[in-house]
Design an enzyme around this catalytic site. Structure first.
Site, PDB file in Angstrom:
ATOM      1  N   ARG A   1       0.370  -1.305  -0.264  1.00 15.48           N
ATOM      2  CA  ARG A   1       0.041   0.182   0.103  1.00 15.48           C
ATOM      3  C   ARG A   1       0.890   0.946  -0.046  1.00 15.48           C
ATOM      4  O   ARG A   1       0.497   2.035  -0.430  1.00 15.48           O
ATOM      5  CB  ARG A   1      -0.853   0.462   1.417  1.00 15.48           C
ATOM      6  CG  ARG A   1      -1.226   1.364   1.407  1.00 15.48           C
ATOM      7  CD  ARG A   1      -3.114   1.734   2.318  1.00 15.48           C
ATOM      8  NE  ARG A   1      -2.161   1.384   3.763  1.00 15.48           N
ATOM      9  CZ  ARG A   1      -2.850   1.243   5.036  1.00 15.48           C
ATOM     10  NH1 ARG A   1      -4.395   0.937   4.710  1.00 15.48           N
ATOM     11  NH2 ARG A   1      -2.409   1.116   5.948  1.00 15.48           N
TER      12      ARG A   1
ATOM     13  N   ARG B   1       0.139   7.370   3.110  1.00 16.00           N
ATOM     14  CA  ARG B   1       0.590   7.536   4.395  1.00 16.00           C
ATOM     15  C   ARG B   1       2.141   6.835   4.868  1.00 16.00           C
ATOM     16  O   ARG B   1       2.538   5.915   4.625  1.00 16.00           O
ATOM     17  CB  ARG B   1       0.140   6.295   4.825  1.00 16.00           C
ATOM     18  CG  ARG B   1      -1.743   6.261   5.291  1.00 16.00           C
ATOM     19  CD  ARG B   1      -2.159   5.098   5.865  1.00 16.00           C
ATOM     20  NE  ARG B   1      -1.577   5.127   7.363  1.00 16.00           N
ATOM     21  CZ  ARG B   1      -2.707   3.682   7.799  1.00 16.00           C
ATOM     22  NH1 ARG B   1      -3.788   3.785   7.369  1.00 16.00           N
ATOM     23  NH2 ARG B   1      -2.077   3.851   8.474  1.00 16.00           N
TER      24      ARG B   1
ATOM     25  N   ARG C   1       5.504  -0.349  14.505  1.00 10.29           N
ATOM     26  CA  ARG C   1       3.768  -0.120  14.337  1.00 10.29           C
ATOM     27  C   ARG C   1       3.304  -1.995  15.053  1.00 10.29           C
ATOM     28  O   ARG C   1       2.737  -2.124  15.817  1.00 10.29           O
ATOM     29  CB  ARG C   1       2.984  -0.226  13.035  1.00 10.29           C
ATOM     30  CG  ARG C   1       2.725   1.253  12.831  1.00 10.29           C
ATOM     31  CD  ARG C   1       3.071   1.723  11.272  1.00 10.29           C
ATOM     32  NE  ARG C   1       0.998   1.344  10.695  1.00 10.29           N
ATOM     33  CZ  ARG C   1       0.812   1.174   9.966  1.00 10.29           C
ATOM     34  NH1 ARG C   1       1.645   1.668   8.594  1.00 10.29           N
ATOM     35  NH2 ARG C   1      -0.242   0.862   9.826  1.00 10.29           N
TER      36      ARG C   1
HETATM   37  P1  AP5 Z   1      -6.567  -1.883   6.134  1.00 11.14           P
HETATM   38  O1  AP5 Z   1      -7.826  -2.268   5.938  1.00 11.14           O
HETATM   39  O2  AP5 Z   1      -6.060  -0.748   5.755  1.00 11.14           O
HETATM   40  O3  AP5 Z   1      -6.013  -2.395   7.359  1.00 11.14           O
HETATM   41  P2  AP5 Z   1      -6.322  -1.658   8.541  1.00 11.14           P
HETATM   42  O4  AP5 Z   1      -6.083  -3.003   9.443  1.00 11.14           O
HETATM   43  O5  AP5 Z   1      -7.370  -1.238   8.234  1.00 11.14           O
HETATM   44  O6  AP5 Z   1      -4.380  -0.886   8.494  1.00 11.14           O
HETATM   45  P3  AP5 Z   1      -4.212   0.301   9.119  1.00 11.14           P
HETATM   46  O7  AP5 Z   1      -3.318   0.098   8.706  1.00 11.14           O
HETATM   47  O8  AP5 Z   1      -5.545   1.004   8.785  1.00 11.14           O
HETATM   48  O9  AP5 Z   1      -3.535  -0.171  10.663  1.00 11.14           O
HETATM   49  P4  AP5 Z   1      -2.906   0.418  11.590  1.00 11.14           P
HETATM   50  O10 AP5 Z   1      -3.870   0.300  13.236  1.00 11.14           O
HETATM   51  O11 AP5 Z   1      -2.602   0.771  11.752  1.00 11.14           O
HETATM   52  O12 AP5 Z   1      -3.707   2.459  11.890  1.00 11.14           O
HETATM   53  P5  AP5 Z   1      -4.810   3.102  12.319  1.00 11.14           P
HETATM   54  O13 AP5 Z   1      -5.052   4.107  11.536  1.00 11.14           O
HETATM   55  O14 AP5 Z   1      -5.494   2.191  13.421  1.00 11.14           O
HETATM   56  O15 AP5 Z   1      -4.986  -3.374   4.985  1.00 11.14           O
HETATM   57  C1  AP5 Z   1      -4.486  -2.967   4.558  1.00 11.14           C
HETATM   58  C2  AP5 Z   1      -4.102  -3.562   3.401  1.00 11.14           C
HETATM   59  O16 AP5 Z   1      -4.094  -4.225   2.782  1.00 11.14           O
HETATM   60  C3  AP5 Z   1      -4.653  -1.879   2.415  1.00 11.14           C
HETATM   61  O17 AP5 Z   1      -4.217  -1.846   1.507  1.00 11.14           O
HETATM   62  C4  AP5 Z   1      -5.631  -3.053   1.923  1.00 11.14           C
HETATM   63  O18 AP5 Z   1      -6.486  -3.062   0.712  1.00 11.14           O
HETATM   64  C5  AP5 Z   1      -5.172  -4.915   2.363  1.00 11.14           C
HETATM   65  N1  AP5 Z   1      -5.795  -5.903   2.744  1.00 11.14           N
HETATM   66  C6  AP5 Z   1      -6.881  -5.934   3.336  1.00 11.14           C
HETATM   67  N2  AP5 Z   1      -7.448  -7.277   3.611  1.00 11.14           N
HETATM   68  C7  AP5 Z   1      -7.092  -8.210   2.731  1.00 11.14           C
HETATM   69  C8  AP5 Z   1      -7.073  -9.578   2.677  1.00 11.14           C
HETATM   70  N3  AP5 Z   1      -7.232  -9.931   2.973  1.00 11.14           N
HETATM   71  N4  AP5 Z   1      -5.935  -9.995   1.705  1.00 11.14           N
HETATM   72  C9  AP5 Z   1      -4.975  -8.735   1.096  1.00 11.14           C
HETATM   73  N5  AP5 Z   1      -4.905  -7.326   1.167  1.00 11.14           N
HETATM   74  C10 AP5 Z   1      -5.863  -7.051   1.897  1.00 11.14           C
HETATM   75  O19 AP5 Z   1      -3.418   4.063  13.413  1.00 11.14           O
HETATM   76  C11 AP5 Z   1      -2.431   4.780  11.909  1.00 11.14           C
HETATM   77  C12 AP5 Z   1      -2.302   5.623  13.003  1.00 11.14           C
HETATM   78  O20 AP5 Z   1      -2.048   6.222  14.209  1.00 11.14           O
HETATM   79  C13 AP5 Z   1      -1.160   4.151  14.539  1.00 11.14           C
HETATM   80  O21 AP5 Z   1       0.448   3.954  14.645  1.00 11.14           O
HETATM   81  C14 AP5 Z   1      -1.662   5.386  15.831  1.00 11.14           C
HETATM   82  O22 AP5 Z   1      -0.593   6.406  15.759  1.00 11.14           O
HETATM   83  C15 AP5 Z   1      -2.683   6.646  16.010  1.00 11.14           C
HETATM   84  N6  AP5 Z   1      -3.407   6.123  16.324  1.00 11.14           N
HETATM   85  C16 AP5 Z   1      -5.084   5.704  16.219  1.00 11.14           C
HETATM   86  N7  AP5 Z   1      -5.504   5.592  16.643  1.00 11.14           N
HETATM   87  C17 AP5 Z   1      -4.801   5.294  18.305  1.00 11.14           C
HETATM   88  C18 AP5 Z   1      -5.562   4.643  19.050  1.00 11.14           C
HETATM   89  N8  AP5 Z   1      -6.802   4.337  19.374  1.00 11.14           N
HETATM   90  N9  AP5 Z   1      -4.448   5.527  19.918  1.00 11.14           N
HETATM   91  C19 AP5 Z   1      -3.574   5.386  20.357  1.00 11.14           C
HETATM   92  N10 AP5 Z   1      -2.696   6.425  18.492  1.00 11.14           N
HETATM   93  C20 AP5 Z   1      -3.861   5.534  18.021  1.00 11.14           C
HETATM   94 MG    MG Z   2      -7.423   1.213   9.093  1.00 12.29          MG
END
Ligand code: AP5
Ligand code: MG
Length: 192
Positions: free
Chosen positions: A128, A134, A146
């Site tokens: 991605r 990102r 992460r």
């Molecule tokens: P996707 O659906 O985007 O997966 P995801 O689990 O949502 O992954 P993220 O990158 O969003 O995870 P994250 O938890 O690190 O990010 P977040 O935004 O929460 O899929 C990923 C990829 O795989 C895509 O390209 C998709 O097409 C592909 N894919 C999906 N399913 C598939 C399958 N079955 N087969 C093949 N390919 C597939 O957080 C980001 C940052 O924000 C954190 O690191 C932190 O700094 C901050 N943050 C967010 N929430 C908090 C919190 N509650 N507390 C503190 N910091 C926080």
């Molecule tokens: Mg996500």
């Protein structure tokens, strides 16, 4: 009300599956990652502060994240429930979420954890990173950090919800459609 928590390591498919879930069950999607990225894009004070942590693959401090989520949780009468994606990530956040929901006479119905092997997570996120802007997908070191942060600070929440009999695990190492079918079937059984 149906209040779902979609859970699992970075790249497991939380965002992808959330899109299907909100339509199927009429849920209000609350993704803290998406809210932070929107703030970063608009260069708000919150975005500027959060970016320092997100770009390193670190968690944004609890007091910032909890305050932000709380403000988004206004009574949403047009929805049948909430879908929490990427929140909670610490015990403090989980306890605050329970408090927020209790004030609305609500509780978490189920936590659905999408389980995916680490090599697959890294490969999905690097892929991605080639086309998305990102910053946290741009190199393997940040992606591995992460995942490390997830293991050290977030994964313990499985126990938190397991103790309340709300924890459900599914294997996410298959096609997007296959994962979707498994999640729908879990929720449909729960609702029967
Ligand atoms: P996707 O659906 O985007 O997966 P995801 O689990 O949502 O992954 P993220 O990158 O969003 O995870 P994250 O938890 O690190 O990010 P977040 O935004 O929460 O899929 C990923 C990829 O795989 C895509 O390209 C998709 O097409 C592909 N894919 C999906 N399913 C598939 C399958 N079955 N087969 C093949 N390919 C597939 O957080 C980001 C940052 O924000 C954190 O690191 C932190 O700094 C901050 N943050 C967010 N929430 C908090 C919190 N509650 N507390 C503190 N910091 C926080
Ligand atoms: Mg996500």
């Amino acid at each position: 009300m149906l209040n779902i928590l979609i859970f699992g390591p970075p790249g497991c498919g939380k965002g992808t599956q959330s899109e299907f879930l909100v339509n199927q069950y009429n849920l209000k999607h609350l993704s803290t990652g998406d809210i932070f990225r929107e703030n970063i894009k608009n260069k708000t004070d919150l975005g500027v502060e959060a970016k320092k942590y997100i770009d390193q693959g670190q968690l944004v401090p609890d007091f910032i994240t909890i305050d932000m989520l709380g403000k988004k949780m206004k009574n949403k009468n047009e929805f049948s429930g909430f879908l929490f994606d990427g929140f909670p990530r610490t015990k403090k956040q989980a306890e605050s979420l329970d408090d927020f929901l209790l004030k609305m006479n609500q509780e978490i119905s189920m936590m659905i954890c999408i389980d995916v092997p680490e090599e697959e997570l890294v490969s999905r996120l690097l892929k991605r990173g080639e086309s998305s802007n990102r910053a946290d997908d741009q190199n393997k070191e940040i992606i591995l950090n992460r995942i490390k942060v997830y293991k050290e600070q977030t994964e313990i929440l499985k126990d938190y919800y397991q103790q309340k009999n709300k924890f459900f695990n599914i294997n996410g190492d298959s096609t997007i459609n296959d994962v979707k079918r498994k999640i729908f079937s879990l929720i449909d059984i729960y609702q029967k």
